[in-house]
Write a protein that holds these residues in place. Structure first.
Motif, PDB file in Angstrom:
ATOM      1  N   SER A   1       4.588  30.707 -19.534  1.00  0.00           N
ATOM      2  CA  SER A   1       4.836  30.585 -20.969  1.00  0.00           C
ATOM      3  C   SER A   1       5.250  29.157 -21.281  1.00  0.00           C
ATOM      4  CB  SER A   1       5.931  31.557 -21.425  1.00  0.00           C
ATOM      5  OG  SER A   1       7.173  31.174 -20.851  1.00  0.00           O
ATOM      6  N   LEU A   2       5.444  28.900 -22.554  1.00  0.00           N
ATOM      7  CA  LEU A   2       5.917  27.586 -22.989  1.00  0.00           C
ATOM      8  C   LEU A   2       7.439  27.601 -22.969  1.00  0.00           C
ATOM      9  CD1 LEU A   2       3.468  27.125 -25.964  1.00  0.00           C
ATOM     10  CD2 LEU A   2       3.381  25.946 -23.779  1.00  0.00           C
TER      11      LEU A   2
ATOM     12  N   ILE B   1       2.280  19.891 -25.906  1.00  0.00           N
ATOM     13  CA  ILE B   1       2.190  21.323 -25.590  1.00  0.00           C
ATOM     14  C   ILE B   1       2.023  21.509 -24.079  1.00  0.00           C
ATOM     15  CG2 ILE B   1       0.796  23.412 -25.857  1.00  0.00           C
ATOM     16  CD1 ILE B   1       0.134  22.382 -28.719  1.00  0.00           C
ATOM     17  N   GLY B   2       1.171  20.705 -23.474  1.00  0.00           N
ATOM     18  CA  GLY B   2       0.959  20.791 -22.026  1.00  0.00           C
ATOM     19  C   GLY B   2       2.222  20.523 -21.236  1.00  0.00           C
TER      20      GLY B   2
ATOM     21  N   PHE C   1       6.755  21.110 -35.978  1.00  0.00           N
ATOM     22  CA  PHE C   1       6.434  21.356 -34.575  1.00  0.00           C
ATOM     23  C   PHE C   1       7.723  21.618 -33.790  1.00  0.00           C
ATOM     24  CE2 PHE C   1       5.082  19.931 -30.313  1.00  0.00           C
ATOM     25  CZ  PHE C   1       3.917  20.648 -30.194  1.00  0.00           C
ATOM     26  N   ASN C   2       8.397  22.699 -34.103  1.00  0.00           N
ATOM     27  CA  ASN C   2       9.653  22.973 -33.412  1.00  0.00           C
ATOM     28  C   ASN C   2       9.668  24.315 -32.697  1.00  0.00           C
ATOM     29  OD1 ASN C   2       9.724  24.625 -35.608  1.00  0.00           O
ATOM     30  ND2 ASN C   2      11.621  23.849 -36.458  1.00  0.00           N
ATOM     31  N   ARG C   3       8.608  25.068 -32.778  1.00  0.00           N
ATOM     32  CA  ARG C   3       8.500  26.365 -32.122  1.00  0.00           C
ATOM     33  C   ARG C   3       7.039  26.595 -31.727  1.00  0.00           C
ATOM     34  NH1 ARG C   3      13.250  26.112 -31.920  1.00  0.00           N
ATOM     35  NH2 ARG C   3      14.792  27.360 -32.963  1.00  0.00           N
ATOM     36  N   PRO C   4       6.789  27.325 -30.646  1.00  0.00           N
ATOM     37  CA  PRO C   4       5.408  27.593 -30.248  1.00  0.00           C
ATOM     38  C   PRO C   4       4.565  28.229 -31.357  1.00  0.00           C
ATOM     39  CG  PRO C   4       6.874  28.178 -28.474  1.00  0.00           C
ATOM     40  CD  PRO C   4       7.743  27.821 -29.651  1.00  0.00           C
ATOM     41  N   THR C   5       5.192  28.968 -32.243  1.00  0.00           N
ATOM     42  CA  THR C   5       4.464  29.591 -33.345  1.00  0.00           C
ATOM     43  C   THR C   5       3.733  28.549 -34.186  1.00  0.00           C
ATOM     44  OG1 THR C   5       6.168  31.286 -33.455  1.00  0.00           O
ATOM     45  CG2 THR C   5       4.735  31.071 -35.372  1.00  0.00           C
ATOM     46  N   TYR C   6       4.298  27.355 -34.304  1.00  0.00           N
ATOM     47  CA  TYR C   6       3.733  26.326 -35.156  1.00  0.00           C
ATOM     48  C   TYR C   6       2.698  25.450 -34.454  1.00  0.00           C
ATOM     49  CZ  TYR C   6       7.347  27.569 -38.455  1.00  0.00           C
ATOM     50  OH  TYR C   6       8.149  28.258 -39.323  1.00  0.00           O
ATOM     51  N   PHE C   7       2.577  25.557 -33.136  1.00  0.00           N
ATOM     52  CA  PHE C   7       1.633  24.709 -32.417  1.00  0.00           C
ATOM     53  C   PHE C   7       0.226  24.857 -32.985  1.00  0.00           C
ATOM     54  CE2 PHE C   7       4.222  24.896 -28.183  1.00  0.00           C
ATOM     55  CZ  PHE C   7       5.244  24.196 -28.784  1.00  0.00           C
TER      56      PHE C   7
END
Length: 97
Positions: A93-94, A83-84, A42-48
């Motif tokens: 964006s995040l 995430i929120g 869980f270190n990049r938005p891609t992995y969320f």
């Protein structure tokens, strides 16, 4: 995903080694999550999405007696909160705060 697939398969085809290995790996995942309040991937938005997908599968397809099932809902809720907290309304964006 490895814990999920080996745990589900081990139970489905009755291979104890897979089931035991999946529980061991899941315990390591949960331990790390408890220490850091996050998953290692869980270190990049891609992995969320991947993290939430895997945890949701833990909750849906793994039996109650598994460490995966016992921790999945709590881990999903915590992940959504994280995430929120990264949502930046101005940038839409995040982004880290």
């Amino acid at each position: 995903m490895r814990a999920l697939v080996s745990g589900w398969t081990g139970r489905r085809v009755n291979i104890t080694n897979l089931t035991v290995a999946s529980e061991y790996y899941a315990k390591q995942i949960v331990k790390l999550f408890n220490e850091t309040n996050t998953l290692s991937e869980f270190n990049r938005p891609t992995y969320f999405g991947v993290c939430l997908y895997g945890l949701t599968l833990w909750d849906k397809y793994i039996p109650e007696d598994s460490v995966m099932k016992q921790n999945a809902k709590r881990m999903v809720e915590s992940t959504y909160k994280t995430i929120g907290s990264l949502w930046h309304p101005g940038m839409k964006s995040l982004a880290p705060s």
